[in-house]
Write a protein that holds these residues in place. Sequence first.
Motif, mmCIF file in Angstrom:
data_model
loop_
_atom_site.group_PDB
_atom_site.id
_atom_site.type_symbol
_atom_site.label_atom_id
_atom_site.label_comp_id
_atom_site.label_asym_id
_atom_site.label_seq_id
_atom_site.Cartn_x
_atom_site.Cartn_y
_atom_site.Cartn_z
ATOM 1 N N THR A 7 3.843 -0.875 3.715
ATOM 2 C CA THR A 7 3.484 0.458 3.232
ATOM 3 C C THR A 7 4.762 1.162 2.795
ATOM 4 O O THR A 7 5.830 0.941 3.373
ATOM 5 N N HIS B 289 6.264 5.031 0.710
ATOM 6 C CA HIS B 289 5.979 6.360 0.164
ATOM 7 C C HIS B 289 6.197 6.336 -1.346
ATOM 8 O O HIS B 289 7.287 6.047 -1.820
ATOM 9 N N GLU C 237 6.439 0.372 7.660
ATOM 10 C CA GLU C 237 6.893 1.394 6.714
ATOM 11 C C GLU C 237 8.259 0.985 6.189
ATOM 12 O O GLU C 237 9.190 0.763 6.964
ATOM 13 N N LYS D 121 -2.218 5.427 4.419
ATOM 14 C CA LYS D 121 -1.738 4.086 4.035
ATOM 15 C C LYS D 121 -1.933 3.076 5.170
ATOM 16 O O LYS D 121 -2.499 1.997 4.964
ATOM 17 N N THR D 122 -1.443 3.443 6.347
ATOM 18 C CA THR D 122 -1.543 2.532 7.494
ATOM 19 C C THR D 122 -2.992 2.335 7.913
ATOM 20 O O THR D 122 -3.417 1.218 8.238
ATOM 21 N N GLN E 104 -2.843 5.093 -2.702
ATOM 22 C CA GLN E 104 -3.793 6.017 -2.096
ATOM 23 C C GLN E 104 -3.140 7.391 -2.045
ATOM 24 O O GLN E 104 -1.972 7.513 -1.695
ATOM 25 N N THR F 162 -5.613 2.454 6.030
ATOM 26 C CA THR F 162 -6.243 1.568 5.050
ATOM 27 C C THR F 162 -5.855 0.114 5.292
ATOM 28 O O THR F 162 -6.710 -0.780 5.264
ATOM 29 N N VAL G 149 0.878 -1.171 0.000
ATOM 30 C CA VAL G 149 0.000 0.000 0.000
ATOM 31 C C VAL G 149 0.913 1.218 0.000
ATOM 32 O O VAL G 149 1.721 1.392 0.916
ATOM 33 N N CYS G 150 0.817 2.037 -1.038
ATOM 34 C CA CYS G 150 1.701 3.202 -1.118
ATOM 35 C C CYS G 150 0.907 4.483 -1.317
ATOM 36 O O CYS G 150 -0.287 4.455 -1.643
ATOM 37 N N GLY G 151 1.569 5.604 -1.125
ATOM 38 C CA GLY G 151 0.925 6.897 -1.259
ATOM 39 C C GLY G 151 1.840 7.974 -0.730
ATOM 40 O O GLY G 151 2.940 7.695 -0.246
#
Length: 449
Positions: free
Chosen positions: A317, A319, A292, A227-228, A349, A230, A219-221
């Motif tokens: 997750t 960035h 992360e 992110k977390t 996201q 979600t 899951v990135c953004g």
Amino acid sequence: MGWIGWEVINEGQYKIPMQKLSSDEKDVIEGVCKEFSDTVKDEVIENGAVAREIINKLLVQHLNKNRISADEEQIKYLTDAIFLATYAYGPLTYLLEDDMLEEIAVVGLGTPIYVFHREKGWLDTNVMFTERDALIDIINKMSRKIGRRITLQNPRLNAVLPDGSRLHATIEPVSDLELTIRKFKKVPLTVRDLVKTGYNADLLAFLWLIFQNDKNIIVCGNTAAGKTTTLNALFSFVPITERIVLLEETPEIVIPHKHQVKMKTNPSLGIRMKDLIEDSLRMRPDRVIIGEVRSKEEILAMIESMNAGQARGCYATMHAHSAKELVSRLRYNEVMPSDFSAIDLVIVQRRFLKFSGGKVKETRKVVEVCELAESRGGITIHHLFQYDPKKDTVVRTPAKSRVIEEIAFANGWAESKIYEEIARRSNYLKAIFAKSKNIQKDIESYGFQ
């Protein structure tokens, strides 16, 4: 140092429920604060109710001794002010208790405290800090339980508060004086809440099936995209009886699974994320969550964990503003094209500004759900869902899904049966979103047909 190192002002979009004090009231507060300090000395009072009782008693004695009259309401707010100054965290106490706030920011003395409200964005408050030592005392009071302090010799402080909030502060020579607290919801979001960020029942049904199978997901953004949050919500789709190993730098993952092992990095002891990922290979997890992933060694360790297949799924997750940027970052950190097959799904996201009704509003939306595939030495991105700004939600693309093909093959089913199951789950989610009081329980009770 004055005990009351802040001032209540008339302006402010966010009102902290604190009374504006007269100079005479401040004198009373200063006197009682000193008496409280002399009374408790080095004794640690863990119970706020006990502290209030002592403060109230000392205040009444002080008023009687100095022949100062005060009504019941005045005694109450004077007690509150003394409690905030001696036992609690000053005006930050009220802000930490508000679950609608995501961020608390002090940008210097003589400037209002700022907060980021989940629905209204950044707001200035009606309180500002006026004394350096008072703010530093509050910062050190907040980090005392984890044995850290901010000083001229150590002008930077990063800490996790007992409630899970993330504290960052700096003083001179790094800054004039600043403090940022990232707060997390006390009650975690459910998959129903994800609808507000562009997830619809079709996408959630698809992810439900993916999360129940042996798949690795990133899951990135961008920063503060959720992110977390979600990932927390999507773990409602993981069977509640499974063993989950959580690896984090800052504890943020909150999932309902009882069989979970939490491990966190410790830079002062030389314990890195890479070390925790390697430890997880020996722990027989059903699922591994990496909170992360930042550095090159962490990225390569994550890929190693995904390739090892020691768990039913590895989740992380990172960035990155887009799937394309994620691919570039992974390639820059020397992830080989052949290793991208270990990543089964990418969810992107974003946090961005949106113009609506003549106003600018910050919003968070899922913008991409895709698969990555090696192609002639490069990486091809296959989008399965993409955000449609006009519909304000994601829409399914015509692209075929490798993950669906793998699930169908592993179970000896036709792909059409998988898509029928996704449609069935989508309808089920719509039904429980409309009436369910316990989303988690209803998801657990669903039976595959």
